[in-house]
Design a protein around this motif. Structure first.
Motif, short mmCIF file in Angstrom:
data_model
loop_
_atom_site.label_atom_id
_atom_site.label_comp_id
_atom_site.label_asym_id
_atom_site.label_seq_id
_atom_site.Cartn_x
_atom_site.Cartn_y
_atom_site.Cartn_z
N ARG A 1 0.82 -1.22 0.00
CA ARG A 1 0.00 0.00 0.00
C ARG A 1 0.85 1.26 0.00
N SER A 2 2.01 1.22 0.67
CA SER A 2 2.87 2.41 0.71
C SER A 2 3.38 2.75 -0.69
N SER A 3 3.68 1.74 -1.49
CA SER A 3 4.14 1.98 -2.86
C SER A 3 3.01 2.56 -3.70
N VAL A 4 1.79 2.05 -3.50
CA VAL A 4 0.63 2.58 -4.21
C VAL A 4 0.41 4.03 -3.83
N ARG A 5 0.54 4.33 -2.52
CA ARG A 5 0.31 5.68 -2.03
C ARG A 5 1.31 6.65 -2.67
N GLU A 6 2.59 6.27 -2.73
CA GLU A 6 3.61 7.12 -3.34
C GLU A 6 3.33 7.36 -4.82
N ALA A 7 2.94 6.30 -5.51
CA ALA A 7 2.66 6.42 -6.95
C ALA A 7 1.46 7.34 -7.20
N LEU A 8 0.42 7.19 -6.39
CA LEU A 8 -0.76 8.03 -6.54
C LEU A 8 -0.45 9.50 -6.24
N ARG A 9 0.39 9.75 -5.24
CA ARG A 9 0.78 11.12 -4.94
C ARG A 9 1.54 11.73 -6.11
N ALA A 10 2.39 10.93 -6.75
CA ALA A 10 3.18 11.43 -7.87
C ALA A 10 2.28 11.83 -9.04
N ILE A 11 1.32 10.98 -9.39
CA ILE A 11 0.48 11.32 -10.54
C ILE A 11 -0.57 12.38 -10.18
N GLU A 12 -0.87 12.51 -8.88
CA GLU A 12 -1.76 13.61 -8.47
C GLU A 12 -1.02 14.93 -8.60
N LEU A 13 0.27 14.94 -8.27
CA LEU A 13 1.09 16.13 -8.40
C LEU A 13 1.16 16.59 -9.87
N LEU A 14 1.13 15.63 -10.77
CA LEU A 14 1.17 15.93 -12.20
C LEU A 14 -0.20 16.31 -12.75
#
Length: 200
Positions: free
Chosen positions: A45-58
């Motif tokens: 879940r932590s990896s998913v959370r980081e990935a989602l934050r990255a694409i939300e930033l974009l």
């Protein structure tokens, strides 16, 4: 970030991209929760959370309080605000962005001349006159006519991206005669004159 963690993070981003494509999700569609994503993709879940934050930033997704996470239409300006503060710190980089934008615009003009020459010139004449004082907004409108009338979506997206960068720099525009010359060229001249105009 360690190399192993970076690879895992990139792997999750890649899996998210394939998930969205496979499900044929469109802007406005709701995404699974972090837990559901982790289970479906077989990752933490932590990896998913980081990935989602990255694409939300974009600007590719948005989180609505109490509703969940939704796919959104790509907003290049959101990306540019983040990237420009890092990329556009050196003058030569600013100049290279401008050079690339002008190159894209020139090639788009050539395509428009070949594909929809008369339609473009008619729309220009409806929007602009010899009394028009061309500024950055007029430049955008002028070339928006071009990109809307050519069959090259990727080139159009690239131009919008470069225009967003230009708004964060000292935008170098052409003089008024440049735009009026292009209108005249589309009406009465040949495609080779476009190249001559840019060489000036």
């Amino acid at each position: 970030m360690s190399l192993a963690k970076q690879k895992a993070y990139e792997s999750v981003l890649d899996k998210l991209k394939h998930f969205i494509n496979d499900k044929q999700l469109q802007p406005g569609d709701k995404l699974p929760s972090e837990r559901e994503f982790a289970e479906q993709l077989g990752v933490g879940r932590s990896s998913v959370r980081e990935a989602l934050r990255a694409i939300e930033l974009l600007g590719l997704i948005e989180t609505r309080q109490g509703e969940g996470t939704f796919l959104r239409e790509y907003q290049s300006l959101s990306t540019v605000r983040v990237l420009s503060s890092f990329i556009l710190q050196e003058q030569h980089t600013v100049e290279e962005v401008g050079d690339l934008r002008r190159l894209v615009e020139k090639e788009a003009l050539k395509l428009a001349f070949k594909q929809t020459r008369h339609l473009v010139s008619e729309q220009w004449l409806q929007l602009f006159t010899e009394e028009t004082t061309f500024d950055t907004d007029h430049h955008y409108l002028f070339f928006q006519v071009v990109f809307k009338n050519i069959e090259h979506p990727l080139l159009q997206k690239l131009w919008h991206f470069l225009m967003d960068f230009s708004h964060h720099t000292d935008f170098i525009q052409y003089n008024k005669e440049f735009y009026l010359d292009l209108i005249y060229i589309f009406k009465h001249k040949t495609i080779e004159i476009i190249e001559d105009l840019y060489e000036k």
